[in-house]
Design an enzyme around this catalytic site. Sequence first.
Site, PDB file in Angstrom:
ATOM      1  N   ILE A   1      55.043  -7.162  83.685  1.00  0.00           N
ATOM      2  CA  ILE A   1      55.707  -7.735  84.693  1.00  0.00           C
ATOM      3  C   ILE A   1      55.900  -6.240  86.295  1.00  0.00           C
ATOM      4  CG2 ILE A   1      57.624  -8.099  86.672  1.00  0.00           C
ATOM      5  CD1 ILE A   1      59.551  -9.308  84.195  1.00  0.00           C
TER       6      ILE A   1
ATOM      7  N   LYS B   1      50.992   6.166  86.496  1.00  0.00           N
ATOM      8  CA  LYS B   1      52.376   5.667  86.769  1.00  0.00           C
ATOM      9  C   LYS B   1      51.795   6.056  88.120  1.00  0.00           C
ATOM     10  CE  LYS B   1      56.272   4.762  85.220  1.00  0.00           C
ATOM     11  NZ  LYS B   1      57.556   4.568  84.110  1.00  0.00           N
TER      12      LYS B   1
ATOM     13  N   ASP C   1      59.654  11.103  78.223  1.00  0.00           N
ATOM     14  CA  ASP C   1      59.474  12.163  78.729  1.00  0.00           C
ATOM     15  C   ASP C   1      58.079  11.537  79.755  1.00  0.00           C
ATOM     16  OD1 ASP C   1      59.026  14.927  79.397  1.00  0.00           O
ATOM     17  OD2 ASP C   1      58.111  15.560  78.152  1.00  0.00           O
TER      18      ASP C   1
END
Length: 618
Positions: free
Chosen positions: A334, A352, A387
């Site tokens: 998603i 990211k 992490d």
Amino acid sequence: MDRARVGAAARATAIPPALAHAIAEAMLEGFDKHYRIFRQMSRDAQGRFERADWAAVQQAHADRIALYDQRVTEAAEYLVREFDAEHLPETAWPQIKLAYIGLLTDAMQPELAESFFNSTSCRILHRSYYRNEYLFVRPAVSTEHLESDRPAYRSWYPRRDGVRQVAEQILAATGLTLPFADLRRDLRHVLRAVREVVQQPFKTEANHQIQVLSSLFFRNKRCYLIGKIINGNLELPFAIPIVHDPAGGLTLDACLLGARELAPLFAFSRAYLMADMEVPSAYVEFLASMLPGKPKAELYTSLGLQKHGKTLFYRDFLHHLKHSSDDFVLAPGIRGLVMIVFTLPSYPYVFKVIRDNISPTKDVTRDTVKEKYMLVKRHDRIGRMADTLEYADVAFPRARFTEALVAELKREAPSAVEESGDSLIVKHLYIERRMKPLNMFLDEMAEDEALDAVVDYGRAIKELASVNIFPGDMLFKNFGVTRGGRVVFYDYDEIAYMTECNFRRIPEARTPEQEMSAEPWYPVGPNDIFPEEFAPFLFSVARVRAHFLEHHGDMLDVDFWNATKQRCLEGHIEDVFPYSPARRFAVRFAQRRDPNERPHPTTRAGDDAVTGRYAGDT
């Protein structure tokens, strides 16, 4: 050297060798200061453990993470102030690097010193200089066979000295000052655990030995004795956790055997270990021989040397890019409201990037997101939070990006990306181990595996709560499933401390209009949380909801959350196990030994309680 003359030389077309050497020395002094403090904090871990000062353990963990950036900032500011480093000519940095290499000839941590050089230089240089000519993109000094006067590990010989004597010598060599509550019992348990794994009858070979790392490894409320048993072609890694005994003193808590049981100690979802290491590369080499599937980058990171872990990760990444041809794509799952997540299918990590255009439904900013990720870095992750590695100005090959991914980045995070020649520069990103999103896992797996994951999802939330972490957004898509089947949280933009949350019951409606209202008719504060809403909000499938409530129905009760919050407020620090509680000796060997059990024939007189069938005593 006169400061004025140094500044004038720095601005000259050519840089004198003496100036290059002086700058290199200053950088190395910055690293040496960093590692002295790092070692002292790690060395002090034993005192904190023996005093059972668990609050100090947590504080030292957080402080040590901040240590590196403090020293890098200090070193960079010194170079700018004393050598006008920002205005050095382009030819200066290769000279400085060469002088720096010369200073590492006798260094015990040359690989860490190279990473420190990179970190400090990158505070001064433009990213166009991020090349091996100016930085240590490739290592320049070998750590192979590097050893200090105190070797990284010692070898012990049960065939010669007897198992009991060797075991006592190994524990005495740890330097622990607290006595063991019942060492004879504990050693008997260790031997029983080994016998369950080693083929019987056990015949000792000429090379039979036990190799043990010289330093203990400390984390949370326990420390670990780590080594391996060698016998012929057998190499059996082991880790023995040592804990405080309720009656006072210490006790051996378990015996973890084989790479499969040891790997969770060094997992990316755990807090970093503390160990006093003069030559860290020797420790990593030893651990890598025990855990062949674990990259050295992750081992360095697990030992608190996360900045060098980043260096090694980047080198591994460049190597993978050179030997692969697949494209970077948007990660399956998603679409996130805060992060753009992309991946290289052939590489087990995700990248990211924080969106410029964060959805208005998320009350966060870019700075807030960074603060949350740093909170997780500094907090005890207890095996339930991933992490991350944080990077700036990463150059990716533009040709390896799909057009859909480039369009997404330019549309949603234009300030974070820039095209330069054949490269796509990402100015800031986080890198995490790739996991299967829990929502996809539940859709794709067999029913029994899916239901097990739902139960572990509940355990994950409870364990996070026990260490003062409330995940915030508890949707399945924000959790992943590791290769080992463990549920781990990885979306941190709404994370909060339990002690900052206000857990409430939904007030009873007083009128039919209130009861039928689609919006809350009662006041709701920014930190208010209503556990009664969790089940209908999270579980759309009745079967999954029923299975979850069977195991974790208390999570819908405000009393559970407030009781957990109160424990956090009182300073209670949870005991965290990086191994199954079933592996604990208190559980495995709860039954007393049969008093009629006779010693094994190979047992030497006086050693029957601690040698058994493993002994090589003849």
